[in-house]
Design a protein around this motif. Sequence first.
Motif, PDB file in Angstrom:
ATOM      1  N   SER A  82      34.629  49.231  14.489  1.00 18.74           N
ATOM      2  CA  SER A  82      35.564  50.386  14.891  1.00 18.74           C
ATOM      3  C   SER A  82      34.497  51.865  14.927  1.00 18.74           C
ATOM      4  O   SER A  82      33.619  52.040  14.007  1.00 18.74           O
ATOM      5  CB  SER A  82      36.330  50.731  13.635  1.00 18.74           C
ATOM      6  OG  SER A  82      37.337  49.714  13.494  1.00 18.74           O
ATOM      7  N   LEU A  83      34.653  52.284  16.046  1.00 21.40           N
ATOM      8  CA  LEU A  83      33.779  53.629  16.152  1.00 21.40           C
ATOM      9  C   LEU A  83      34.591  54.999  15.409  1.00 21.40           C
ATOM     10  O   LEU A  83      35.666  55.077  15.831  1.00 21.40           O
ATOM     11  CB  LEU A  83      33.585  53.913  17.857  1.00 21.40           C
ATOM     12  CG  LEU A  83      32.969  52.526  18.378  1.00 21.40           C
ATOM     13  CD1 LEU A  83      32.485  53.009  19.772  1.00 21.40           C
ATOM     14  CD2 LEU A  83      31.819  52.252  17.411  1.00 21.40           C
TER      15      LEU A  83
ATOM     16  N   THR B  53      37.168  50.440  19.508  1.00 17.97           N
ATOM     17  CA  THR B  53      36.427  49.293  18.804  1.00 17.97           C
ATOM     18  C   THR B  53      35.721  48.635  19.848  1.00 17.97           C
ATOM     19  O   THR B  53      36.193  48.492  21.087  1.00 17.97           O
ATOM     20  CB  THR B  53      37.784  48.361  18.522  1.00 17.97           C
ATOM     21  OG1 THR B  53      38.507  48.838  17.397  1.00 17.97           O
ATOM     22  CG2 THR B  53      37.008  47.091  18.004  1.00 17.97           C
TER      23      THR B  53
ATOM     24  N   TRP C 152      32.109  49.697  10.619  1.00 17.10           N
ATOM     25  CA  TRP C 152      32.348  50.997  11.157  1.00 17.10           C
ATOM     26  C   TRP C 152      31.087  51.412  11.730  1.00 17.10           C
ATOM     27  O   TRP C 152      29.876  51.182  11.189  1.00 17.10           O
ATOM     28  CB  TRP C 152      32.733  51.873  10.016  1.00 17.10           C
ATOM     29  CG  TRP C 152      34.032  51.187   9.304  1.00 17.10           C
ATOM     30  CD1 TRP C 152      33.965  50.575   8.085  1.00 17.10           C
ATOM     31  CD2 TRP C 152      35.474  51.827   9.450  1.00 17.10           C
ATOM     32  NE1 TRP C 152      35.270  50.422   7.874  1.00 17.10           N
ATOM     33  CE2 TRP C 152      36.160  51.046   8.545  1.00 17.10           C
ATOM     34  CE3 TRP C 152      35.983  52.797  10.431  1.00 17.10           C
ATOM     35  CZ2 TRP C 152      37.633  51.191   8.600  1.00 17.10           C
ATOM     36  CZ3 TRP C 152      37.387  52.612  10.385  1.00 17.10           C
ATOM     37  CH2 TRP C 152      38.103  51.856   9.685  1.00 17.10           C
ATOM     38  N   LEU C 153      31.175  52.290  12.570  1.00 18.52           N
ATOM     39  CA  LEU C 153      29.841  52.883  13.339  1.00 18.52           C
ATOM     40  C   LEU C 153      30.198  54.395  13.802  1.00 18.52           C
ATOM     41  O   LEU C 153      31.195  54.688  14.290  1.00 18.52           O
ATOM     42  CB  LEU C 153      29.453  51.973  14.348  1.00 18.52           C
ATOM     43  CG  LEU C 153      28.158  52.738  15.321  1.00 18.52           C
ATOM     44  CD1 LEU C 153      27.003  52.794  14.505  1.00 18.52           C
ATOM     45  CD2 LEU C 153      27.941  51.926  16.386  1.00 18.52           C
ATOM     46  N   ALA C 154      29.337  55.354  13.526  1.00 17.89           N
ATOM     47  CA  ALA C 154      29.465  56.644  14.115  1.00 17.89           C
ATOM     48  C   ALA C 154      28.142  56.973  14.865  1.00 17.89           C
ATOM     49  O   ALA C 154      27.211  57.006  14.258  1.00 17.89           O
ATOM     50  CB  ALA C 154      29.646  57.609  13.259  1.00 17.89           C
TER      51      ALA C 154
ATOM     52  N   ALA D 209      33.690  57.391  21.613  1.00 14.65           N
ATOM     53  CA  ALA D 209      34.784  56.809  20.316  1.00 14.65           C
ATOM     54  C   ALA D 209      36.208  57.067  20.690  1.00 14.65           C
ATOM     55  O   ALA D 209      36.775  55.669  20.482  1.00 14.65           O
ATOM     56  CB  ALA D 209      34.056  57.490  18.955  1.00 14.65           C
TER      57      ALA D 209
ATOM     58  N   PRO E  74      26.778  49.537  19.092  1.00 16.04           N
ATOM     59  CA  PRO E  74      27.786  48.809  18.306  1.00 16.04           C
ATOM     60  C   PRO E  74      27.381  47.075  18.611  1.00 16.04           C
ATOM     61  O   PRO E  74      27.788  46.450  17.491  1.00 16.04           O
ATOM     62  CB  PRO E  74      29.057  48.828  19.493  1.00 16.04           C
ATOM     63  CG  PRO E  74      28.828  50.298  20.048  1.00 16.04           C
ATOM     64  CD  PRO E  74      27.362  50.376  20.041  1.00 16.04           C
TER      65      PRO E  74
END
Length: 282
Positions: free
Chosen positions: A57-58, A52, A32-34, A47, A22
């Motif tokens: 935002s995960l 966050t 956004w992140l995955a 997540a 992150p």
Amino acid sequence: MAGDLHTHTTWSDGALPAPVLPKLAARAGLAWLAISDHDTLLPVEYAYENPTVEGVSLIPATELTAYDYERKRQVHILCYWPDKDSPELAAHCRLMADRRNAVCTQSAKELEEIYPQFKLEDARRMADAGGGVIFKSTLMRVLYEYGLVDGIYQQDYKSLFGAKGGKVLHNPEYEPVENVLAVIKAARGVAVFAHPSVYNSMELVAELAAAGRIDGVEIEHPRNTPEDKEELRRLAAKYGLVTTGGTDFHGIHAGKPRRLGLCRCTDEEVLRLNELAKAKKA
């Protein structure tokens, strides 16, 4: 802003611990992140528990491994927003963890014969510091840190683990694509076919899209060809699929540098993905 929806950490075959990603995503200007480590619930739980981090935002995710037995090819399917308490998903992750540990333990024992300074216990210690599963990258990382090989995915890797004649190569058994898609459905996750160009899977993608078996396709990826990207956009438009993008970030566990955020998807694509996930939970 946009997001990188395909990344890996030490929970599977990535080089960096999850909390670092992150920070990198924020510095890259991502919203956004995955974290989508292979066949594990750890990034999903992380997540949900940390929606966050660093202003990013995960999205809960995992990348599930399957096999196309008709064409004899490995397949990767990204699963977004699955239920973290899904028994079917948990069973799949345990199965793949056991299978990977079994074959990599065998590879490690053979590596001990080639490199006396290398020991299986060292690989286990490194794996336990992450997700508890030994990957080929785990073995190569230990060898590299000990100065025994030329890198993680360089010429020595091809000699040891190459698909054709790797000295210590042992692959786990993978579940059929149909089984893995059933797991994602049971977990109420969004099924996105990952990087079709990597394993030459465009024919399979078209079949699954036509049959309504997948929810989306990953278009922006470092190894997707321009031709495949164009075809994926056509399929997405024809069958109403969501589209995603991601760098497939592994840190130094890669053949060439790929910074996090190199490949990304738009805010609109992320919002559509999230809305579909909500609909599946309804």
